[in-house]
Design a protein around this motif. Structure first.
Motif, PDB file in Angstrom:
ATOM      1  N   SER A   1       0.830  -1.211   0.000  1.00  0.00           N
ATOM      2  CA  SER A   1       0.000   0.000   0.000  1.00  0.00           C
ATOM      3  C   SER A   1       0.859   1.254   0.000  1.00  0.00           C
ATOM      4  CB  SER A   1      -0.916   0.038   1.228  1.00  0.00           C
ATOM      5  OG  SER A   1      -1.905  -0.936   1.091  1.00  0.00           O
TER       6      SER A   1
ATOM      7  N   ALA B   1       1.382   3.912  -3.038  1.00  0.00           N
ATOM      8  CA  ALA B   1       1.096   5.323  -2.789  1.00  0.00           C
ATOM      9  C   ALA B   1       2.262   6.202  -3.254  1.00  0.00           C
ATOM     10  CB  ALA B   1       0.801   5.552  -1.310  1.00  0.00           C
TER      11      ALA B   1
ATOM     12  N   ASN C   1       2.065   6.246  -7.003  1.00  0.00           N
ATOM     13  CA  ASN C   1       0.911   7.094  -7.369  1.00  0.00           C
ATOM     14  C   ASN C   1       1.247   8.571  -7.218  1.00  0.00           C
ATOM     15  OD1 ASN C   1      -1.972   5.114  -6.224  1.00  0.00           O
ATOM     16  ND2 ASN C   1      -0.646   4.942  -8.000  1.00  0.00           N
TER      17      ASN C   1
ATOM     18  N   PRO D   1      -3.866   1.432  -3.197  1.00  0.00           N
ATOM     19  CA  PRO D   1      -4.105   2.503  -4.165  1.00  0.00           C
ATOM     20  C   PRO D   1      -3.864   2.028  -5.602  1.00  0.00           C
ATOM     21  CG  PRO D   1      -2.301   3.075  -2.648  1.00  0.00           C
ATOM     22  CD  PRO D   1      -2.608   1.633  -2.465  1.00  0.00           C
TER      23      PRO D   1
END
Ligand code: C2E
Ligand code: MG
Ligand code: MG
Length: 287
Positions: free
Chosen positions: A164, A168, A171, A196
């Motif tokens: 995660s 992130a 992203n 995400p």
């Protein structure tokens, strides 16, 4: 006599082991040379929007163009590259090449292009992966939104790593991540909810059997229901037959990919394909 056979069997066994060890070593050396000699090339396969029938993205797929053997497919060399760590430089070269190709397509006026690049487990879990991705984008001068990374489900469920947080950070660069081979691993829906990501690629195994096996069709239905609930884009890859496509259409995937529509092709062919703007006959939208 039995003794004699036994000795032969034993010698045969050790010769086999030597041959295998030699092959591995030879392959490893050949991979190193291939990298230096830039023998790796990318082919590209279109992914289509089921709504418009147009190319939504292209997936970069690595091939080894060996001077004597010819084209070597990824399944024949990526496992050893992954084991030896050679995947890091090979995968990075592929990422950089795909970003440069995307930039070239944009410069040629093909401004709608999106390029998907596969990452292996070992690449994903390199401590500085987001810097590697950022440097590939920068070297190509590519807007981050053009790139999407495909990460196999099997490497995001790895308990030892916090996927995660990693997702992130990627992203944050403006790069999307798709979960590849989805359904083949053990992700819980709770885990998926926190991850995400914005797109799922269904594992090809379910697609292969979708027209004939009730259970596989049911799994696809379930995957699509979950994806809908989490507002994720669903991609069905590996569609080879009209039967498979017909079975899938009922489940309303957002995007499709497979030999039925287009095979992976060299960059120059992909350029011509994108320019023509072909819509495969079975994807032409009905009024
Ligand atoms: P993947 O990401 O799941 O890619 C899909 C594979 O299915 C590709 O095999 C593609 O050529 C093939 N395919 C596409 N349409 C169809 C179809 O209709 N039927 C069938 N039977 N197959 C279809 P390919 O090119 O041999 O790649 C195999 C795997 O190698 C990829 O699986 C991906 O995990 C890995 N790979 C490829 N390129 C790269 C790369 O640049 N970096 C890394 N790390 N891995 C890569
Ligand atoms: Mg993929
Ligand atoms: Mg796959």
């Amino acid at each position: 006599r039995a003794k004699h056979q036994g000795r032969n069997a034993c010698r045969f066994h050790s010769e086999t082991i030597n041959a295998l060890a030699f092959e591995r070593l030879a392959l490893e050396n050949a991979l190193r040379h291939a990298l230096e000699r830039e023998e790796f090339v990318l082919h590209y396969q279109p992914i289509f929007s089921t709504r418009t029938g147009k190319v939504a993205a292209v997936e970069a797929l690595i091939r080894w163009q060996h001077p004597e053997i010819g084209v070597v497919m990824p399944n024949q060399f990526l496992p050893l590259a992954e084991e030896t760590g050679l995947i890091a430089p090979i995968g990075q070269a592929a990422l950089e090449a795909a970003c440069k190709q995307a930039r070239a397509w944009i410069d040629q006026g093909l401004t709608d292009i999106h390029v998907n690049v596969n990452l292996s487990a070992r690449q994903l879990h390199t401590p500085d992966i987001e810097e590697k991705v950022a440097s590939a984008l920068e070297a190509a001068g590519l807007p981050p939104g053009v790139l999407q990374l495909e990460v196999p489900e099997s490497c995001v469920t790895d308990k030892g790593h916090d996927s995660s947080a990693l997702f992130a950070r990627i992203n944050a660069l403006g790069v999307n991540i798709a979960i590849d081979d989805f359904g083949s691993g053990y992700s819980s829906f709770a885990f998926l909810r926190r991850l995400p990501t914005n797109s799922l690629k269904i594992d090809q195994g379910f697609v292969r059997n979708s027209a004939t096996e009730v259970e596989d069709a049911e799994i696809i239905t379930a995957i699509i229901a979950v994806a809908r609930g989490l507002h994720l884009t669903v991609v069905a890859p590996g569609i080879e037959t009209q039967g498979q496509f017909a079975a899938l259409s009922r489940y309303e995937c957002d995007q499709v990919q497979g030999f039925l529509f287009a095979h992976p092709m060299p960059a120059a062919e992909m350029t011509a394909y994108l320019r023509r703007g072909d819509i495969p006959p079975c994807l032409v939208p009905r009024e």
